[in-house]
Design an enzyme around this catalytic site. Sequence first.
Site: not given
Length: 760
Positions: A337, A668, A716, A725
């Site tokens: 993020d 991610h 994955d 992540e």
Amino acid sequence: MLGAVAVAGLLGTALSGPAIGAEPGPELVTNGDFSNGTTGWWFTANLPGSVVDGRLCAEVPAGTANPWDAIVGQNDIPLTAGESYTLRYTATSTVPVTIRTNVQMATDPYTAELNASDQIDETAEPVEHIFTANADNEEAQLAFQIGGSDEAYTFCVDDVSLTGGAEPPVYEPETGSPVRVNQVGYLTHAAKSGTVVTDATDPLDWTVQDAGGKQVAAGKTKPAGTDPTSRQNVHTFDFGKVMKAGEGYTVTIGEDTSEPFAIGDDLYSSLRSDALAYFYHNRSGIEIEADLVGEEYARPAGHIGVEPNQGDTDVPCQEGVCDYSLDVSGGWYDAGDHGKYVVNGGISAAQVMSNFERTLHTEGADGAPLGDGKLRVPERGNGVPDILDEARWQMDFLMKMQVPEGEELAGMAHHKIHDAQWTGLPLLPSEDPQPRELHPPTTAATLNLAATGAQCARLFEPYDQEFAAQCLEAAETAWAAAKANPDVLADPNDGTGGGAYSDDNVSDEFYWAAAELFVTTGEDTYRQAVLGSELHGDTEALFPRGGLSWGWTGGLGSLTMATVPSDLTAGQLADVRATVAEAADGYAEASRKSAYGVPYDPEGNQYVWGSNSQVLNNMIVLATAHELTGKAGYRDAVLHGMEYLLGRNPLNQSYVTGYGERDSHNQHHRFWANQLDPSLPNPAPGSVAGGPNTGIEDPVAQDKLVGCAPAMCYIDDIESWATNEITINWNAPLAWVASYLDDQGSGTVKYKEKKKHRKH
């Protein structure tokens, strides 16, 4: 009414293929062929929609930021816990897009039973997903989330069907050859081991071939029984006597041959550089330049206030937290993020700085590859080692998070800053439209600032005395504020728009900060805080068997005191080093017992979120013990740990992008998101995936990995944020270990005694 994803990265998985041998249940979608117009369906207000030629079509406006900013949906769909369902539809788009296809709660928190990403274009191809409901829900919602495109387009859907009675496909990971090796390679004069998955109980013949197919070594495997972390019957093999440098080596056992690998002394120099470049790639508040990273990875500056971005230069607190705003620009984006967190950023900055500090006190450690003009940073050529330039980008941010003088909690550090609401994938930082918010100060964050500020002070003093003094002032102010506010803890429920990063025990942060301040200043106040801590000398408390992490940092203080000259007496120093060696003994024993050589032995084989970082942090302890003692067993355990990370593991998976034949490359991340948007890149080389996680907290993992063996709870997939992540605090120890291993290839490396450092 409108569906939204309320958890970071909650963007499920696509399952295709018809159910076999199962009778479909009744149709749960109303008017899925649109023969009755739009009855039963709803649209967000920004979508003009109607039935055209028997299909429901919607005009999606340009410039929406998130998938859920434009939705076509249907409510009141009944789901039964444990029942498996088949969703089918056909769709087209006038612009190639990736949409989200969700079956979820119709209200906050919009928990999803199916969360899929589907690529749609002008060709009407049928799409099918099979999923199993985890909870009863009489009023679930089907939502086609079709926002997030820069271009306007027309989306049309037809033949929508949702029925129960499906037979869910069994996920079987594709693991390739059963012969598992380090897919990058092995240092010429060091340990070389592998593992083979086999039903055999007696030893098997193995051979090593060079690139031309010539046999260069042979031997017998050693049966190891059933590995509890993978539930596989395995044998191990050792080919350490092969010491001729070269590429394209393979190991063959029976009819199976491993992935190719190299033998040499310079295998990890590029990994050190790439792993450190990760931090520049993830800088906030600065353009990422093509001249440094290539056109594929270049991007505009994020969070500098250029629309639609609201910027980090004048960020207010959450309502009720404070009445001021701070310039908290810069720093590193934490993970997948766009949030920036002091507790995660603290350990990351510390280990980046320790990567350099190690070279000051270890004979044979080569600091040149970390020096000025050597790394991918825009500050190169300024007379400061590039690795310190990178650390300074984060240290500037950490100090900006300190509560200003005159405020109620002056000197404390705000825990984090991130978006007010979650954003979706993919999303460049420069395109993030969300308001940014400062979250409350915490003791843990404050002590992270105290620890890193003290370390910063001693390392920057030869290069920039003014900045070094600024770091020390921030550190000592933070320490005093933490002592005055010792139990201000992060709210575990503060997880909207970013991770909570809650921590209910800060004794470890107090120990770490005191150690760093003592080593830098020599002041007795900090000495007493270290020696008087309940953690001091307690190996198990400082170095838990599961490894160091952002939430348990005490061992960082021990590592600093063991290696950086200070005012510890000879006896006190010996005690600290004995603690480090005892911890390393435990990790080395775990490696010896593991059929895959991994120095990681968590309680009950419960692999945690980011288990690969725990492995790497254990490897740092082992490497430090090796350099302090010269004992080869510690070094070998580090090498075996790298074998595990680079392919010698139950999945035959290299967890580092760009390294090995079967590398993770769909981690991610919001702007390294090629799996969702082909115009965006995969993660940059040198990015380490979080790795197996028995918690499987995300929908993709829950859909595919239920019942997984601990070391196989990984996939994955960009949408498996719980297993795949990437973060700054996972790449920092990777870079540290790569530096250590690169030095091992160049000769004997050991700790060297130096005069103590004094800041004042």
